[in-house]
Scaffold this motif. Structure first.
Motif, mmCIF file in Angstrom:
data_model
loop_
_atom_site.group_PDB
_atom_site.id
_atom_site.type_symbol
_atom_site.label_atom_id
_atom_site.label_comp_id
_atom_site.label_asym_id
_atom_site.label_seq_id
_atom_site.Cartn_x
_atom_site.Cartn_y
_atom_site.Cartn_z
ATOM 1 N N TYR A 191 49.475 36.570 39.692
ATOM 2 C CA TYR A 191 48.441 36.913 38.426
ATOM 3 C C TYR A 191 47.115 37.433 39.025
ATOM 4 C CZ TYR A 191 51.148 33.620 35.217
ATOM 5 O OH TYR A 191 52.015 33.235 34.703
ATOM 6 N N THR A 192 46.289 38.086 38.199
ATOM 7 C CA THR A 192 45.180 38.484 38.640
ATOM 8 C C THR A 192 44.077 37.729 37.518
ATOM 9 O OG1 THR A 192 46.073 40.695 38.866
ATOM 10 C CG2 THR A 192 43.698 40.279 39.368
ATOM 11 N N ASP A 193 43.365 36.748 38.470
ATOM 12 C CA ASP A 193 42.292 35.933 37.595
ATOM 13 C C ASP A 193 40.846 36.498 37.490
ATOM 14 O OD1 ASP A 193 44.366 34.208 36.833
ATOM 15 O OD2 ASP A 193 43.489 32.566 37.824
ATOM 16 N N SER A 194 40.122 36.480 36.425
ATOM 17 C CA SER A 194 39.017 36.719 36.231
ATOM 18 C C SER A 194 38.038 35.417 36.176
ATOM 19 C CB SER A 194 38.457 37.545 35.108
ATOM 20 O OG SER A 194 38.485 36.814 33.940
ATOM 21 N N PRO A 195 36.975 34.947 36.834
ATOM 22 C CA PRO A 195 36.271 33.814 36.567
ATOM 23 C C PRO A 195 36.257 33.249 35.232
ATOM 24 C CG PRO A 195 35.085 35.207 38.170
ATOM 25 C CD PRO A 195 36.165 36.222 37.389
ATOM 26 N N ASP A 196 35.992 34.236 34.223
ATOM 27 C CA ASP A 196 35.883 33.592 32.848
ATOM 28 C C ASP A 196 36.962 33.505 31.872
ATOM 29 O OD1 ASP A 196 35.989 36.164 32.491
ATOM 30 O OD2 ASP A 196 33.864 36.527 31.897
ATOM 31 N N GLY A 197 38.127 34.032 32.703
ATOM 32 C CA GLY A 197 39.177 33.887 32.111
ATOM 33 C C GLY A 197 39.395 35.378 31.053
ATOM 34 N N ASP A 198 38.451 36.078 30.899
ATOM 35 C CA ASP A 198 38.665 37.400 30.117
ATOM 36 C C ASP A 198 39.201 38.491 30.786
ATOM 37 O OD1 ASP A 198 37.607 36.512 27.534
ATOM 38 O OD2 ASP A 198 35.449 36.644 28.117
ATOM 39 N N TRP A 199 39.926 39.389 30.233
ATOM 40 C CA TRP A 199 40.489 40.492 30.953
ATOM 41 C C TRP A 199 39.361 41.558 31.548
ATOM 42 C CZ3 TRP A 199 43.356 40.707 25.848
ATOM 43 C CH2 TRP A 199 44.137 40.018 25.764
ATOM 44 N N VAL A 200 39.752 42.388 32.402
ATOM 45 C CA VAL A 200 38.693 43.366 32.716
ATOM 46 C C VAL A 200 39.438 44.739 32.115
ATOM 47 C CG1 VAL A 200 37.929 44.833 34.574
ATOM 48 C CG2 VAL A 200 38.038 42.348 34.771
ATOM 49 N N ILE A 201 38.626 45.133 31.106
ATOM 50 C CA ILE A 201 38.992 46.525 30.369
ATOM 51 C C ILE A 201 37.995 47.557 30.273
ATOM 52 C CG2 ILE A 201 39.978 47.530 28.350
ATOM 53 C CD1 ILE A 201 41.621 44.799 28.162
ATOM 54 N N GLY A 202 37.916 48.701 30.745
ATOM 55 C CA GLY A 202 36.670 49.386 30.389
ATOM 56 C C GLY A 202 36.453 50.667 31.856
ATOM 57 N N PRO A 203 35.625 51.312 31.443
ATOM 58 C CA PRO A 203 35.323 52.354 32.577
ATOM 59 C C PRO A 203 34.683 51.698 33.768
ATOM 60 C CG PRO A 203 33.824 52.488 30.542
ATOM 61 C CD PRO A 203 34.643 51.577 30.250
ATOM 62 N N TYR A 204 34.980 52.298 34.819
ATOM 63 C CA TYR A 204 34.174 51.749 36.214
ATOM 64 C C TYR A 204 32.692 52.189 36.041
ATOM 65 C CZ TYR A 204 33.237 50.528 40.907
ATOM 66 O OH TYR A 204 32.677 49.727 42.142
ATOM 67 N N PRO A 205 31.599 51.377 36.299
ATOM 68 C CA PRO A 205 30.375 51.820 36.248
ATOM 69 C C PRO A 205 30.189 52.992 37.305
ATOM 70 C CG PRO A 205 30.517 49.368 36.225
ATOM 71 C CD PRO A 205 31.892 49.797 36.503
ATOM 72 N N GLY A 206 29.501 53.845 36.877
ATOM 73 C CA GLY A 206 29.242 55.179 37.280
ATOM 74 C C GLY A 206 30.174 56.381 37.742
ATOM 75 N N ASP A 207 31.447 55.893 36.950
ATOM 76 C CA ASP A 207 32.654 56.738 37.070
ATOM 77 C C ASP A 207 33.507 56.929 35.884
ATOM 78 O OD1 ASP A 207 34.758 58.056 37.736
ATOM 79 O OD2 ASP A 207 35.479 57.065 39.699
ATOM 80 N N VAL B 19 35.818 44.881 43.461
ATOM 81 C CA VAL B 19 36.033 44.303 42.168
ATOM 82 C C VAL B 19 36.652 42.965 42.420
ATOM 83 C CG1 VAL B 19 36.100 46.078 40.576
ATOM 84 C CG2 VAL B 19 38.308 45.362 41.750
ATOM 85 N N ASP B 20 36.587 42.380 43.783
ATOM 86 C CA ASP B 20 37.353 41.043 44.155
ATOM 87 C C ASP B 20 36.722 39.785 43.365
ATOM 88 O OD1 ASP B 20 35.424 42.283 46.037
ATOM 89 O OD2 ASP B 20 35.284 39.987 46.824
ATOM 90 N N SER B 21 35.495 40.069 42.974
ATOM 91 C CA SER B 21 35.058 38.775 42.441
ATOM 92 C C SER B 21 35.436 38.601 40.899
ATOM 93 C CB SER B 21 33.235 38.764 42.205
ATOM 94 O OG SER B 21 33.065 40.004 41.474
ATOM 95 N N LYS B 22 36.000 40.005 40.041
ATOM 96 C CA LYS B 22 36.569 39.555 38.976
ATOM 97 C C LYS B 22 38.054 39.691 39.034
ATOM 98 C CE LYS B 22 32.405 41.294 36.371
ATOM 99 N NZ LYS B 22 31.662 41.994 37.651
ATOM 100 N N CYS B 23 38.606 40.168 40.141
ATOM 101 C CA CYS B 23 40.111 40.450 40.230
ATOM 102 C C CYS B 23 40.557 39.586 41.188
ATOM 103 C CB CYS B 23 40.282 41.865 40.315
ATOM 104 S SG CYS B 23 39.619 42.857 38.992
ATOM 105 N N LEU B 24 40.598 38.353 41.159
ATOM 106 C CA LEU B 24 41.203 37.385 42.116
ATOM 107 C C LEU B 24 42.644 37.215 42.041
ATOM 108 C CD1 LEU B 24 40.230 35.138 44.272
ATOM 109 C CD2 LEU B 24 40.146 33.641 42.670
ATOM 110 N N ALA B 25 43.283 37.380 43.005
ATOM 111 C CA ALA B 25 44.864 37.287 43.137
ATOM 112 C C ALA B 25 45.544 35.810 43.243
ATOM 113 C CB ALA B 25 45.537 38.341 44.345
ATOM 114 N N THR B 26 46.155 35.187 42.172
ATOM 115 C CA THR B 26 46.526 33.906 42.314
ATOM 116 C C THR B 26 47.913 33.814 42.018
ATOM 117 O OG1 THR B 26 46.166 33.404 40.041
ATOM 118 C CG2 THR B 26 44.293 33.197 41.469
ATOM 119 N N GLY B 27 48.749 32.699 42.811
ATOM 120 C CA GLY B 27 49.915 32.591 42.676
ATOM 121 C C GLY B 27 50.120 31.290 41.686
ATOM 122 N N GLN B 28 51.066 31.286 40.771
ATOM 123 C CA GLN B 28 51.613 30.318 40.170
ATOM 124 C C GLN B 28 52.858 29.842 40.365
ATOM 125 O OE1 GLN B 28 49.988 29.731 35.948
ATOM 126 N NE2 GLN B 28 50.267 27.520 36.266
#
Length: 437
Positions: free
Chosen positions: A342-358, A241-250
């Protein structure tokens, strides 16, 4: 295999009931808010695990002096959600952690007018500031300077405009986390410290049935929620999930005010510059205001001991930006720094929900630098997702498998994210420098 390529044909697990065991990994904003909302809905077996030996964790994004509480968003979804959060923040349960001092929302030529229009649409008390003169005039209502030096205490705000919203301000971040932690415990939730989760436990059908800790312990549950912030991608690399959960420091820095300066600036609102990402708070009771810088640094969490230091280049930018607002304060030495992870997503929306296939594994992460203000109500969204009642549009917005190809975070379109150089991290000698770094 990436989340988007996983087949959704996995058999559905039994639906949640009030006796279901729910395990949350991470005692930050997402984790504790989710735990509280589940407990308030009558779930009786909610456990939170955290790797820290003392909560709130010292290096968590939420463990801070203060955080902005604002409703100014270009996306009205977040404007409305933030207004809902403010209603909650004002309630006695939060023990006065929220300070409604108002927020200056300003920017230059590229300032997005949607912020102002969305706040107006939801009924916020918006006062338009059409130019530099109106910004300074409004600012002077909050300063307590000698009359002869009033204008000298403020920057020029050349080519800037925006608005002032009296409904907004800041929250005592670490105290708010301690407050919600106590509420979770008081409602019967379990919060276990020193539990560093290093892997997932799978059942015969491949679905997650629990987690494995570094000390060899295993915890089993009907649903597992990963709410581990900037450690999401690195702690669970198999999820890809590194493409949607990018560690960033401010980068943050603090200055110490003397008694006269505290009196002068104590009534000031939060100042937020949407051109640069810079913002500054009014001083705390002990005279420490906080600034946040424009540059953000990325990739993995730095080596032990370096996780809270900031780059020297960030201090230069901080001082430049501070000089544009409060020239007098820009000549003071730094009292301290902190890297906020922080944890950034490319679109700024959060990641909330079931993991696909699990379907027994859920993610609640990627706060993207704007999650804390929703501490009172973000857990409602996660709880709805767990129960399968989150509306389809919102579920799609936050889905783990959503397509973020070419996505842009409109809240930070002007900010440049750069690679973190450990050799450039500041030291004690950089704190006393005045007028330069």
């Amino acid at each position: 295999m990436s989340p988007s390529s996983l087949a959704p044909s996995t058999p559905a697990p039994p639906p949640l009931v009030k006796t279901s065991k729910i395990l949350i990994v991470g005692a930050g904003v997402f984790g504790l808010s989710t735990a509280l909302h589940l407990l308030e809905r009558g779930y009786g077996d909610v456990t939170v695990l955290d790797r820290a030996g003392d909560l709130p964790a010292v290096d968590a994004a939420s463990t801070d002096i203060n955080k902005v509480v604002r409703s100014c968003y270009s996306d009205i979804f977040y404007t409305k959600l933030a207004r809902d959060a403010m209603v909650e923040w004002r309630k006695p349960e939060w023990e006065g952690c929220y300070h409604e001092c108002g927020v200056f929302n300003v920017g230059g030529y590229d300032y997005d007018g949607n912020y102002r229009e969305n706040d107006k649409e939801v009924g916020a008390p918006v006062e338009d500031l059409v130019d530099a003169h109106s910004i300074k005039t409004k600012f002077l209502q909050f300063l307590h300077p000698p009359a002869s030096t009033a204008t000298d205490l403020l920057g020029s705000f050349t080519n800037y405009s925006g608005y002032f919203n009296a409904q907004g301000g800041w929250a005592e971040a670490a105290r708010a986390v301690r407050t919600i932690l106590k509420r979770v415990l008081d409602k019967g939730g379990k919060v276990l410290e020193n539990k560093e989760v290093v892997g997932l436990v799978k059942g015969e059908n491949g679905q997650t049935t629990g987690v494995r800790c570094k000390n060899g312990e295993q915890y089993h549950a009907d649903r597992v929620v990963l709410a581990v912030g900037s450690w999401t991608a690195s702690a669970f690399p198999g999820l890809e999930v590194d493409s949607k959960c990018l560690a960033t420091g401010q980068s943050l820095a603090m200055i110490q005010l003397d008694a006269a300066e505290i009196e002068r600036y104590k009534g000031c609102p939060v100042y937020l510059d949407f051109d640069t990402g810079f913002y500054i708070f009014p001083p705390t009771q002990d005279g420490i205001p906080r600034k946040i810088s424009t540059p953000r640094t990325i990739t993995s969490h730095p080596a032990s001991g370096d996780g809270l230091r900031v780059p020297r280049s960030a201090l230069i930018v901080l001082r430049e930006q501070l000089r544009r607002v409060y020239p007098e304060l820009a000549e003071k030495p730094w009292a301290g720094t902190r890297m906020c992870w922080y944890t950034d997503s490319p679109d700024g929306d959060w990641v909330i929900g079931p993991y696909p296939g699990d379907p027994t594994l859920f993610l609640a992460t990627s706060g993207s630098g704007h999650g804390f203000k929703f501490l009172p109500n973000i857990g409602r969204l996660v709880a709805d997702s767990l129960e399968g009642t989150l509306d389809a549009t919102t579920a799609a917005r936050f889905a783990v498998e959503r397509d973020v190809t070419g996505a842009e975070n409109s809240e930070r379109a002007s900010l440049v994210i750069q690679e973190l150089d450990l050799e450039e991290l500041c030291g004690p000698e950089d704190m006393s420098t005045v007028g330069g770094v």
